[in-house]
Design a protein around this motif. Structure first.
Motif, short mmCIF file in Angstrom:
data_model
loop_
_atom_site.label_atom_id
_atom_site.label_comp_id
_atom_site.label_asym_id
_atom_site.label_seq_id
_atom_site.Cartn_x
_atom_site.Cartn_y
_atom_site.Cartn_z
N ALA A 232 0.84 -1.32 -0.07
CA ALA A 232 -0.06 0.15 0.02
C ALA A 232 0.80 1.05 0.16
CB ALA A 232 -0.96 0.05 1.22
N LEU A 233 1.90 1.21 0.66
CA LEU A 233 2.84 2.43 0.77
C LEU A 233 3.71 2.40 -0.53
CD1 LEU A 233 4.09 4.60 2.59
CD2 LEU A 233 5.91 2.77 3.15
N ASN A 234 3.94 1.52 -1.15
CA ASN A 234 4.60 1.56 -2.56
C ASN A 234 3.59 1.87 -3.65
OD1 ASN A 234 6.97 1.16 -4.16
ND2 ASN A 234 5.75 -0.72 -5.10
N THR A 235 2.29 1.81 -3.49
CA THR A 235 1.27 2.28 -4.48
C THR A 235 1.21 3.80 -4.06
OG1 THR A 235 0.15 0.05 -4.43
CG2 THR A 235 -1.23 2.19 -5.09
N ALA A 236 1.05 4.17 -3.05
CA ALA A 236 1.04 5.44 -2.69
C ALA A 236 1.96 6.28 -3.20
CB ALA A 236 0.65 5.82 -1.27
N ARG A 237 3.13 5.91 -3.25
CA ARG A 237 4.55 6.38 -3.44
C ARG A 237 4.38 6.64 -4.96
NH1 ARG A 237 8.95 4.83 -5.83
NH2 ARG A 237 8.37 2.66 -5.98
N ILE A 238 4.11 5.46 -5.80
CA ILE A 238 4.05 5.42 -7.31
C ILE A 238 3.00 6.36 -7.70
CG2 ILE A 238 3.71 4.23 -9.23
CD1 ILE A 238 5.03 1.75 -7.74
N GLU A 239 1.66 6.60 -7.32
CA GLU A 239 0.72 7.42 -7.36
C GLU A 239 1.34 8.90 -7.21
OE1 GLU A 239 -3.31 5.16 -6.24
OE2 GLU A 239 -2.22 6.51 -4.89
N ALA A 240 2.10 9.14 -6.28
CA ALA A 240 2.49 10.61 -6.03
C ALA A 240 3.65 10.91 -7.14
CB ALA A 240 2.91 10.68 -4.47
N GLY A 241 4.24 9.90 -7.55
CA GLY A 241 5.57 10.34 -8.46
C GLY A 241 6.76 10.52 -7.45
N HIS A 242 6.82 9.84 -6.29
CA HIS A 242 7.86 9.98 -5.37
C HIS A 242 8.89 8.65 -5.94
CE1 HIS A 242 5.53 11.92 -2.08
NE2 HIS A 242 5.80 12.75 -3.05
N ILE A 243 10.39 9.20 -6.08
CA ILE A 243 11.49 8.26 -6.43
C ILE A 243 11.88 7.61 -5.21
CG2 ILE A 243 11.47 9.14 -8.58
CD1 ILE A 243 14.08 10.61 -7.59
N GLN A 244 12.28 6.48 -5.53
CA GLN A 244 13.14 5.60 -4.44
C GLN A 244 14.32 5.26 -4.87
OE1 GLN A 244 10.69 2.08 -3.18
NE2 GLN A 244 11.81 1.54 -1.23
N VAL A 245 15.25 5.36 -3.85
CA VAL A 245 16.80 4.95 -4.22
C VAL A 245 16.64 3.47 -4.04
CG1 VAL A 245 19.20 4.96 -3.28
CG2 VAL A 245 17.54 7.20 -2.84
N ARG A 246 17.61 3.00 -5.02
CA ARG A 246 17.71 1.64 -5.49
C ARG A 246 16.53 0.95 -6.19
NH1 ARG A 246 21.06 -0.29 -0.06
NH2 ARG A 246 22.87 1.16 -0.56
N ALA A 247 15.46 1.68 -6.28
CA ALA A 247 14.20 1.16 -7.14
C ALA A 247 14.39 1.70 -8.48
CB ALA A 247 12.86 1.60 -6.30
N GLU A 248 14.18 3.28 -8.34
CA GLU A 248 14.28 3.93 -9.62
C GLU A 248 15.67 4.23 -10.12
OE1 GLU A 248 10.46 3.59 -9.02
OE2 GLU A 248 11.48 4.50 -7.45
N TYR A 249 16.78 4.18 -9.16
CA TYR A 249 18.16 4.63 -9.57
C TYR A 249 19.05 4.25 -8.59
CZ TYR A 249 18.20 8.60 -6.32
OH TYR A 249 18.19 9.29 -5.20
N VAL A 250 20.25 3.94 -9.07
CA VAL A 250 21.45 3.54 -8.23
C VAL A 250 21.95 5.13 -7.72
CG1 VAL A 250 23.56 2.44 -8.28
CG2 VAL A 250 21.80 1.79 -9.88
N PRO A 251 22.22 5.11 -6.33
CA PRO A 251 22.81 6.34 -5.82
C PRO A 251 24.33 6.45 -6.49
CG PRO A 251 22.36 4.68 -3.98
CD PRO A 251 21.84 4.16 -5.35
N ALA A 252 24.81 7.78 -6.44
CA ALA A 252 25.99 7.75 -7.21
C ALA A 252 27.24 7.07 -6.38
CB ALA A 252 26.32 9.39 -7.00
N HIS A 253 27.23 6.85 -5.16
CA HIS A 253 28.44 6.44 -4.36
C HIS A 253 28.13 4.81 -4.73
CE1 HIS A 253 25.36 5.84 -1.41
NE2 HIS A 253 25.81 5.08 -0.85
N LEU A 254 27.22 4.45 -5.39
CA LEU A 254 27.24 3.03 -5.57
C LEU A 254 27.10 2.46 -6.95
CD1 LEU A 254 24.42 1.67 -2.73
CD2 LEU A 254 26.77 1.44 -2.77
#
Length: 157
Positions: free
Chosen positions: A16-38
């Motif tokens: 449910a939290l993931n659904t709300a996150r995607i609906e709002a367009g919030h991005i998540q580290v390691r899901a939508e992108y790899v952080p620069a230091h990794l």
């Protein structure tokens, strides 16, 4: 002690939290992108424009690290690889599914969910920017849209 007003708290899960996150367009580290230091390869590096965070960049500031690179990137029309929202008709693809434009691979699904509010499947995907693509593995026609799927009237941004 007597309570005048009861507050009911409902426990929700990660889905449910993931659904709300995607609906709002919030991005998540390691899901939508790899952080620069990794990031292992340079192709994994992302800029704010590629993540849809260009609104947070103030190029009129005096100086900051990466300013010249961001000015150059914006002058070219943005980065070639971008995080976008996908409006899909048909079945829901799996996270990590590849996206094709004909026979050419153009991207990969980063997050996907069904929205009970919007009554449709929502995807976030990282693609080499094109307006319309077809998804060969699921055989569905899709359209690139703003990655903020749900915009309530009371939202400020």
């Amino acid at each position: 002690m007597e309570m005048k007003h009861r507050r009911y708290i409902r426990v929700i899960g990660a889905r449910a939290l993931n659904t709300a996150r995607i609906e709002a367009g919030h991005i998540q580290v390691r899901a939508e992108y790899v952080p620069a230091h990794l990031a292992v390869r340079e192709s994994q590096m992302r800029s704010p424009y590629g993540l849809g965070l260009g609104w947070a960049v103030q190029l009129d500031k005096s100086h900051f690290n990466g300013r010249r690179a961001l000015i150059k990137e914006r002058a070219k029309g943005g980065p070639p690889k971008r995080l976008v929202g996908i409006d899909i008709q048909g079945r829901k693809p799996a996270d990590g599914a590849y996206l094709y434009d004909g026979k050419r691979e153009v991207g990969q699904v980063t997050s996907v969910t069904w929205s009970p509010v919007l009554k449709r499947t929502m995807l976030s995907a990282e693609i080499y920017y094109v307006k319309e693509i077809t998804q060969a593995k699921v055989e569905a026609s899709v359209r690139v849209v703003d990655h903020r799927f749900y915009k309530p009237d009371h939202r400020r941004l």
